[in-house]
Scaffold this active site. Structure first.
Site, short mmCIF file in Angstrom:
data_model
loop_
_atom_site.label_atom_id
_atom_site.label_comp_id
_atom_site.label_asym_id
_atom_site.label_seq_id
_atom_site.Cartn_x
_atom_site.Cartn_y
_atom_site.Cartn_z
N ASN A 194 -11.08 -2.68 -5.13
CA ASN A 194 -10.07 -1.68 -5.98
C ASN A 194 -11.00 -1.68 -7.28
O ASN A 194 -10.61 -0.68 -8.25
CB ASN A 194 -8.55 -2.32 -5.94
CG ASN A 194 -7.92 -2.38 -4.94
OD1 ASN A 194 -6.89 -2.84 -4.66
ND2 ASN A 194 -8.20 -1.19 -4.27
N ASP A 199 0.78 -1.33 -0.11
CA ASP A 199 -0.06 0.02 0.17
C ASP A 199 0.88 1.26 -0.02
O ASP A 199 2.00 1.25 0.38
CB ASP A 199 -0.85 -0.08 1.01
CG ASP A 199 -1.91 1.10 1.11
OD1 ASP A 199 -2.41 1.32 -0.07
OD2 ASP A 199 -2.64 1.54 2.08
C1 IPE Z 1 -5.39 -2.71 -0.02
O1 IPE Z 1 -4.96 -1.39 -0.39
C2 IPE Z 1 -5.31 -3.58 -1.22
C3 IPE Z 1 -3.78 -3.75 -2.04
C4 IPE Z 1 -2.87 -3.40 -1.60
C5 IPE Z 1 -4.12 -4.30 -3.13
P1 IPE Z 1 -6.13 -0.24 -0.40
O2 IPE Z 1 -5.37 1.05 -0.73
O3 IPE Z 1 -7.32 -0.71 -1.35
O4 IPE Z 1 -6.93 -0.53 1.06
P2 IPE Z 1 -7.64 0.77 1.97
O5 IPE Z 1 -8.72 1.11 0.81
O6 IPE Z 1 -6.80 1.88 2.24
O7 IPE Z 1 -8.17 -0.28 3.19
C1 IPE Z 2 -1.44 0.21 -3.44
O1 IPE Z 2 -1.47 1.63 -3.41
C2 IPE Z 2 -1.79 -0.39 -4.71
C3 IPE Z 2 -3.20 -0.82 -4.78
C4 IPE Z 2 -4.03 -0.84 -3.99
C5 IPE Z 2 -3.63 -1.69 -6.04
P1 IPE Z 2 -2.72 2.58 -3.24
O2 IPE Z 2 -3.13 2.99 -4.95
O3 IPE Z 2 -3.60 1.98 -2.37
O4 IPE Z 2 -1.83 3.94 -2.75
P2 IPE Z 2 -2.61 4.97 -1.53
O5 IPE Z 2 -3.08 3.98 -0.41
O6 IPE Z 2 -3.54 5.66 -2.20
O7 IPE Z 2 -1.53 5.76 -1.14
MG MG Z 3 -3.97 2.19 -0.53
#
Ligand code: IPE
Ligand code: IPE
Ligand code: MG
Length: 251
Positions: free
Chosen positions: A68, A20
């Site tokens: 997602n 993340d």
């Molecule tokens: C969790 O991250 C999913 C992945 C890393 C693929 P998210 O960014 O989707 O999670 P939330 O929304 O912060 O809980």
């Molecule tokens: C994790 O990074 C990647 C996926 C969830 C696919 P994020 O895209 O959630 O990054 P933040 O949490 O918005 O910084």
């Molecule tokens: Mg995230």
């Protein structure tokens, strides 16, 4: 690995990672979220290599959650494209390193091209003995439990399982990949202290390590820090500390 504080005899068998922070990493640099995801791929490359070098048996990467799918279409498309690109570019390297690729999730929602690429990677790496590399893709922990329950109910109707004799072991055999051991260590980058629907069944007794490092900055040294932290934990599984220490001495 040259680090005296990391004990090679106590490496977690299964490390699961919630990758993340790509978006915030990019935002902090005035760049687009998509550029953050691109940089995130570099971290994937580095961590796959490092985990194998450290002797991790299974590395599960949370690449894309069911939730997602609700992100802006352009971001979803780019994430799928990046995964496709990773598999295309890295397959040779993955094979050279004797890594077996697996995938868990609701793949019916994944674009056909990406699915084909995954199938090819799974096919061509089958039997790889150095490490299992598991992608959690279009994955949700609750969905996995529901999908398991659905299959189980069908088998119950067919008389293949007796509801009265159902236990955790029988249930777990219906999960997406029952051959995998439960994660010993769950790493989350990007500072959020939550599990975001990841491996809900399997993380019952996983050690959790949350770091503020954003995923695009996560490298071998950060993984090593996580492993060192893991090795300082006492896993009690509900027992007392004394019981755990006695067990270790006698066993
Ligand atoms: C969790 O991250 C999913 C992945 C890393 C693929 P998210 O960014 O989707 O999670 P939330 O929304 O912060 O809980
Ligand atoms: C994790 O990074 C990647 C996926 C969830 C696919 P994020 O895209 O959630 O990054 P933040 O949490 O918005 O910084
Ligand atoms: Mg995230």
């Amino acid at each position: 690995m040259g680090d005296p504080s990391l004990r090679p005899d106590r490496i977690p068998r299964h490390v699961a990672v919630i990758m993340d922070g790509n978006g915030r990493w990019a935002q902090q640099r005035g760049r687009s979220r998509i550029e953050g995801h691109r940089e995130g791929l570099e971290a994937v490359r580095a961590i796959v290599r490092a985990a194998g070098d450290f002797g991790v048996e299974v590395l599960t990467l949370y690449a894309f959650s069911l939730e997602n799918w609700n992100r802006p279409q352009a971001e979803v498309t780019e994430l799928m494209r990046l995964l496709d690109h990773y598999l295309e570019v890295e397959l040779e390297e993955v094979m050279r390193n004797d890594i077996e690729v697996r995938v868990v999730g609701r793949l019916d929602r994944v674009p056909l091209g990406v699915r084909k690429r995954l199938e090819e990677a799974i096919e061509r790496t089958r039997g790889g003995r150095a490490m299992k590399l598991v992608f959690a893709l279009s994955y949700g922990g609750r969905a996995e439990i529901v999908d398991a329950a659905r299959k189980l109910l069908r088998d119950a109707e067919l008389g293949k399982v007796d509801p009265e004799r159902l236990d955790e072991k029988t249930f777990a055999a219906y999960l997406y990949d029952p051959e995998l051991p439960d994660p010993d260590l769950l790493i989350r980058t990007g500072a959020e202290c939550r599990v975001s629907n990841f491996l809900l069944w399997q993380i019952a007794y996983s050690e959790i390590y949350v770091t503020e490092t954003m995923w695009p900055d996560f490298r071998e040294a950060n993984l090593r820090d996580a492993l060192i932290d893991y090795q300082s934990r006492e896993r009690r599984f509900g027992l007392t500390s004394e019981q755990v220490r006695d067990g270790r001495e006698s066993g």
